[in-house]
Design an enzyme around this catalytic site. Structure first.
Site, PDB file in Angstrom:
ATOM      1  CB  CYS A  50     -10.945  13.800  -6.408  1.00 44.90           C
ATOM      2  SG  CYS A  50     -11.402  14.031  -4.701  1.00 44.90           S
ATOM      3  CB  CYS A  53      -7.769  15.009  -2.449  1.00 47.55           C
ATOM      4  SG  CYS A  53      -8.768  13.541  -2.504  1.00 47.55           S
ATOM      5  CG  ASP A 450      11.399 -13.831   1.586  1.00 47.81           C
ATOM      6  OD1 ASP A 450      12.029 -14.590   2.328  1.00 47.81           O
ATOM      7  OD2 ASP A 450      10.878 -12.781   1.977  1.00 47.81           O
ATOM      8  CG  ASP A 637      14.269 -11.923   0.362  1.00 48.37           C
ATOM      9  OD1 ASP A 637      14.740 -13.033   0.600  1.00 48.37           O
ATOM     10  OD2 ASP A 637      13.227 -11.484   0.871  1.00 48.37           O
TER      11      ASP A 637
END
Lengths: 760, 50
Positions: A50, A53, A450, A637
């Site tokens: 915003c 910020c 996994d 993986d």
């Protein structure tokens, strides 16, 4: 942080990941020079959302020494900081203090999105041309005649030239590319139709004819470009969001030279034989052997083991593991390109399976569609030639057939559905890399998970809180707060605030535990054998475990288990309901797997698999005719993610895993997986509906065109009507289920784009 | 017919003006951060001329 809690769905909860702030050498390495001693660093700051910020960050960073300026980009959640000098200003720490965790990402140097700006420019030019030509055409349709009509046609022909060159160029190139490789795609009939329509209209204009299709050829390009641009924006957005995630591979390492000097080198320049200093909290950059130091390594991303491994000098370490507790000096045994990480990339490339052969629905349809359309037009031409012998009339009607059958609705139908679906998933924190991934996900019948980091969070959780004396737990928590070890974090996190016990001289013994003195006693938190040195060896202490001791006597023991990801059970149940069978493949021990499988009700699981074992299992399933979805996060993986028909990774996955996966989900909940399957299937249904609508439209319109009743006015109306119909049908996807909590800014931008499409 | 001689160029000129305006805005980076631009109007700058 001061502002607006809702809507921060990209505000990832990455606290679980033990990662140190990027070191200043690393920041320097990732920055780029702007000339002179001015440098720019781009940081990803996922929690910005915003005006407050923006102001907080820009003001605070602007006040730092040697910082020239900072600029927040709210759309991409990034901050670019321009700074001077040799030393890096402490802007990451400053952002951290403000409550905005920041991290570096791979900067795409000078790589502005050229395709997007080309597409937007093409849309603008095509829109301008379509609007003006349509204006002139309306006057022709309302009865302009003679010299006026010719003038209007000539002006239209002139306006259409830049549109064809600019906007049409995209289609001509793509069609040529497909044809020269002996393939057929949607762009071939478009390119043929548009260029024939323009040529014929030009001929008509020169010969003072009364029917010209300039408006049809340009507005066709305009509609199709909108679909194409939306599709691109969707993919770009997912790519930016995934790129903004924190990087989990080491970017470089501190090299200790023979003469004692230290250099920070990028990973690529590290050679075997070099000595590297790895501080606690850093990832191991290349495979190596420990020379000095003791520590615990978190191997969960690499091997799938959930419990940290204690290592001492002489042992080998793999690239990608995280050094948790103590500093290590290692000797590199392989360069980065020969390390474990690179090995995984090679395995992944070798495994590239189902998706390479996958052809998108739109391409498959157009492979049938284009020949049929071109044949129909050709037969029409021959038919009229034989019936009347008037080649001009036959040509006009044949081209009208081509225009009316141009896959405008098809070209829009597929991307619009996928954009709407991607937006729904985006709101729920799931990023889609491209549209074909959604088509592939809709077909799966087997899901392979996994264990560590996917079904579980890969972080231990303290399970016996209730049986521990709160006073002891408070002391343990205060000690644990000094360590990064996952067990310590779990202990520190599970104790409520009970006031700060007075601890003196806390020290961490890597591989063993933490020692502290308080009120004259020595407290130790760590391995049973080390902490409880006075404990009798009774039955209970036989099996290691973590204990708290006072002067060598055990006062509390802690039991951990790997915490399951939120809603893991529900997610798997939903997948079962959707006729997807679930399987678990893990690199972890059989005992650990069995436990998780039992809790979640998974019947089939294979423990202790190597990365290639996972690939073999997936390929076996594929050979048995299954379409496999792989969900995984670890480096181990990654080859499996590449081998599967379609793959999903959590945001906490290793970098190459995130890049390999088709979907990335940002939130902790595993419900993202059944949601993605569900939305993809609904999108697949809508795409088929839209294609059916397009076919019905053609079935009605083509006979009219073949009989020669199509004028430019009818062509314009028919094309717009069919486009509006498929867009309207695609937008139904939003109404299928209650949408996620409204988000403010990014969504607005998106709905603007959508309303643009509806408007046109 | 005579009115068309100047009305069409005027219409095209205005359209082209809009097109070039858009292309200029695109090139000068005004579409890089649409969300940020929407929020930034809320920020009070205290950089008055002193």
């Amino acid at each position: 942080m001061s502002c607006c809690a809702p809507g921060a769905e990209i505000a990832l909860d990455l606290n679980g990941i033990t990662s140190a702030l990027p070191s200043s050498q690393e920041i320097r390495l990732a920055s780029r020079s702007l000339g002179g001693d001015l440098r720019q660093t781009d940081l990803s700051v996922p929690t910005v959302h915003c005006a407050a910020c923006i102001q907080t960050i820009e003001t605070a960073l602007g006040k730092l020494d040697r910082v020239e300026g900072a600029r927040v980009n709210l759309s991409t959640k990034r901050v670019s900081v321009r700074w001077r000098g040799d030393e890096v200003p402490p802007f990451v720490a400053a952002l951290g203090r403000l409550g905005y965790p920041a991290h570096l990402f791979d900067p795409e140097i000078g790589e502005k999105d050229k395709t997007l700006s080309e597409l937007i420019r093409a849309v603008a030019v095509a829109g301008f041309a379509a609007g003006n030509i349509m204006l002139l055409s309306v006057s022709v349709w309302s009865g302009a005649e003679g010299a006026t009509r010719d003038l209007f046609h000539w002006v239209s022909a002139l306006i259409a030239i830049p549109a064809l060159a600019f906007a049409g160029g995209i289609y001509f190139r793509s069609a040529w590319n497909a044809l020269s490789h002996g393939r057929m795609n949607m762009d071939v009939p478009i390119a043929v139709g548009v260029s024939l329509a323009y040529t014929m209209s030009l001929y008509e204009t020169i010969n003072h004819g009364d029917h010209a299709y300039f408006d049809a050829s340009v507005s066709l390009l305009f509609f199709l470009l909108i679909g194409r641009t939306l599709d691109h924006v969707m993919r770009e957005r997912a790519r930016t969001a995934v790129n903004g995630l924190s990087r989990l591979a080491a970017r470089g390492a501190m090299v200790l030279r023979d003469d004692g000097s230290r250099d920070y080198l990028p990973v690529d320049e590290i050679e075997p034989g070099m000595h590297l200093l790895i501080a606690a909290g850093e990832r191991i950059p290349v495979d190596g052997k420990i020379i000095r130091g003791t520590s615990d390594l978190d191997c969960s991303l690499v091997s799938g083991e959930s419990t940290p491994r204690t290592v001492a000098s002489g042992e080998t370490v793999q690239a990608g593991t995280l050094n948790i507790t103590g500093p290590l000096t290692i000797e590199a045994t392989a360069a980065a390109k020969d390390s474990f990480l690179a090995e995984m990339v090679r395995l992944m490339e070798a495994a590239e399976g189902g998706r390479a052969h996958y052809r998108r629905i739109a391409d498959r349809v157009s492979a049938l569609y284009a020949p049929v359309v071109h044949l129909t037009a050709f037969v029409t031409f021959l038919g009229w030639m034989m019936a009347t012998g008037d080649w001009h009339r036959a040509m006009t009607i044949a081209i009208a057939v081509l225009i009316i059958t141009c896959p405008c609705a098809l070209g829009l139908a597929v991307p619009i559905v996928q954009v709407v679906a991607a937006r729904r998933l985006f709101e729920s924190g799931v990023m889609v890399k491209d549209g074909s991934a959604m088509e592939r996900l809709a077909t799966i019948d087997t899901a392979v998970f996994d264990k560590t980091g996917t079904l579980t969070l890969g972080q231990p959780r303290l399970v016996n809180v209730a049986s521990i004396d709160p006073a002891m737990l408070a002391i343990a928590a205060a000690m644990a707060a000094h360590s990064r070890h996952p067990f310590s974090r779990a202990i520190a996190g599970s104790a409520g605030f009970v006031g700060q016990p007075n601890l003196e001289s806390v020290s961490e013994h890597p591989g063993f535990g933490i020692e502290a003195t308080a009120a004259g006693s020595t407290w130790r938190l760590g391995r049973r054998g080390w902490a409880g040195w006075k404990a009798r060896t009774d039955g209970e202490s036989g099996h290691g475990g973590t204990v708290l001791t006072k002067d060598g006597i055990i006062v509390a023991s802690f039991v951990f288990e790997d915490a399951l990801r939120a809603y893991a059970g529900t997610a798997l149940a939903q997948l079962n309901d959707a006729q997807v069978s679930v399987e678990m493949l893990s690199g972890d021990t059989a005992a650990a797997c069995g436990e998780v499988a039992e809790i979640l009700g998974i019947d089939r699981f294979v423990p202790a698999l190597l990365p290639s074992g996972k690939v073999d299992r997936i390929e076996a399933l594929a050979r048995a005719g299954h379409k496999v979805l792989m969900v995984g996060d670890g480096l181990n993986d990654t080859p499996a993610l590449g081998a599967a028909h379609v793959s999903i990774a959590p945001a906490t996955a290793a970098d190459i895993g995130r890049n390999a996966a088709d979907f990335v989900f940002l939130r902790e909940s595993l419900l993202a997986v059944p949601l993605a399957v569900d939305v993809s299937r609904k999108a697949g249904g809508l795409i088929r509906q839209n294609i059916a609508i397009a076919i019905v439209y053609n079935a009605v319109a083509v006979p009219i065109a073949i009989l020669g009743h199509v004028t430019p006015l009818i062509a314009a109306i028919a094309m717009s009507a069919s486009s509006l119909l498929v867009i309207g049908n695609a937008l139904r996807l939003q109404g299928f289920a209650p949408s996620a909590p409204e988000r403010i800014a990014p969504q607005d931008r998106y709905s603007n784009v959508n309303s643009l499409a509806q408007f046109s | 017919m005579t009115t068309l001689v100047y009305l069409i160029p005027v219409a095209l000129f205005l359209g082209a003006l809009g097109l070039f305006g858009f292309l200029w805005a695109l090139r000068s980076g005004q579409y890089e951060d649409l969300d940020g631009a929407a929020e930034r109007i809320l920020i009070d700058r205290d950089d008055r001329p002193s």
